[in-house]
Design a protein around this motif. Sequence first.
Motif, mmCIF file in Angstrom:
data_model
loop_
_atom_site.group_PDB
_atom_site.id
_atom_site.type_symbol
_atom_site.label_atom_id
_atom_site.label_comp_id
_atom_site.label_asym_id
_atom_site.label_seq_id
_atom_site.Cartn_x
_atom_site.Cartn_y
_atom_site.Cartn_z
ATOM 1 N N CYS A 121 0.820 -1.216 0.000
ATOM 2 C CA CYS A 121 0.000 0.000 0.000
ATOM 3 C C CYS A 121 0.854 1.266 0.000
ATOM 4 O O CYS A 121 0.893 1.992 -0.980
ATOM 5 N N LYS A 122 1.557 1.488 1.129
ATOM 6 C CA LYS A 122 2.233 2.779 1.318
ATOM 7 C C LYS A 122 3.129 3.155 0.136
ATOM 8 O O LYS A 122 3.082 4.290 -0.356
ATOM 9 N N MET A 123 3.924 2.182 -0.338
ATOM 10 C CA MET A 123 4.896 2.465 -1.390
ATOM 11 C C MET A 123 4.259 2.571 -2.781
ATOM 12 O O MET A 123 4.943 2.954 -3.734
ATOM 13 N N VAL A 124 2.975 2.192 -2.904
ATOM 14 C CA VAL A 124 2.397 2.103 -4.246
ATOM 15 C C VAL A 124 1.158 2.970 -4.439
ATOM 16 O O VAL A 124 0.671 3.114 -5.555
ATOM 17 N N VAL A 125 0.688 3.566 -3.341
ATOM 18 C CA VAL A 125 -0.611 4.226 -3.425
ATOM 19 C C VAL A 125 -0.581 5.413 -4.400
ATOM 20 O O VAL A 125 -1.523 5.626 -5.185
ATOM 21 N N LEU A 166 -6.317 1.842 -0.951
ATOM 22 C CA LEU A 166 -6.122 1.407 -2.344
ATOM 23 C C LEU A 166 -7.372 1.715 -3.162
ATOM 24 O O LEU A 166 -7.283 2.165 -4.304
ATOM 25 N N GLN A 167 -8.526 1.479 -2.552
ATOM 26 C CA GLN A 167 -9.780 1.779 -3.261
ATOM 27 C C GLN A 167 -9.864 3.281 -3.547
ATOM 28 O O GLN A 167 -10.181 3.701 -4.671
ATOM 29 N N GLU A 168 -9.525 4.075 -2.556
ATOM 30 C CA GLU A 168 -9.602 5.533 -2.714
ATOM 31 C C GLU A 168 -8.634 6.010 -3.804
ATOM 32 O O GLU A 168 -8.922 6.935 -4.562
ATOM 33 N N ALA A 169 -7.482 5.328 -3.937
ATOM 34 C CA ALA A 169 -6.490 5.724 -4.950
ATOM 35 C C ALA A 169 -6.911 5.295 -6.355
ATOM 36 O O ALA A 169 -6.292 5.695 -7.335
ATOM 37 N N GLY A 170 -7.926 4.421 -6.449
ATOM 38 C CA GLY A 170 -8.430 4.066 -7.781
ATOM 39 C C GLY A 170 -8.221 2.624 -8.189
ATOM 40 O O GLY A 170 -8.472 2.282 -9.352
#
Length: 275
Positions: free
Chosen positions: A128-132, A182-186
Amino acid sequence: MSTNYTPEMDPRKVTTHRLSEMKRSGIKIVALTAYDALISKILDESGIDLILVGDSLGNVVQGYETTIPVTLEHTIYHTKAVANGCSRPLIIADMPFMSYQVSPEEAFRNAGRIMKEANAAGVKVEGCKMVVEAIRQMNEAGIPVMGHLGLTPQSIHKFGSYRARGKDVIEAEQIYSDALQLQEAGAFAIVLEKIPAELGKKITEALTIPTIGIGAGPYCDGQILVYTDMLGLTVDFHPRFVRRYTNLHETVKKAFSDYAEDVRKGKFPHEEESY
Ligand code: KIV
């Protein structure tokens, strides 16, 4: 919820939008991995909705102990082969270790290559953190991204084992809040690997995007397995979440040794098998 849905009812090519519709209608999403055209053709004929060209190809095809050595070139090569063999399933390719973590720009460029050169409809990234931020930018640029939380095999050297994740409250809360991020990021969907069934349920109910479980219990919107595990081709890997639908290892081994015996005894080829 189970339904009487069969893929013959909807022979259209599966899209990320179709996966969302399936979640909303309570139709389970059926996913398996593949690494070549021979298998992707059979998966298509079997009504599989989503094919993941997993970086498990490092273990399954290349014989490595981890997924770490898989490169972008390997991924492109195998994804192209998978795409050549099938038409209906949605094809998603795993982005290999270090092809997306360094910067959103690099993730962008590499995901673009996978889509342009290999005909994938989207990519999958772990964590998550590194890819959001990369997910946000890729999504804006028209690259569908699937997340992957829980057990994330590319982090094996950080965690030191393939144990289940999210069994304690702190880890479970982290996975839950990562899924929302992740959902919020698309992200268009999230793979949940080796987490308690109740956590899989909680995340699935909280998200509007589909969850695809592997060892994450029955409440996820879909299920995925590595195809060689469910065919019983791999023999020294027995996690609880793998159901073996056949024992191809024994069947194939017998065919190979029968052939060897026939050749050695001069029983193959027969006259009818010769010119
Ligand atoms: O690489 C892979 O095959 C995967 C699945 C196990 C989800 O990530």
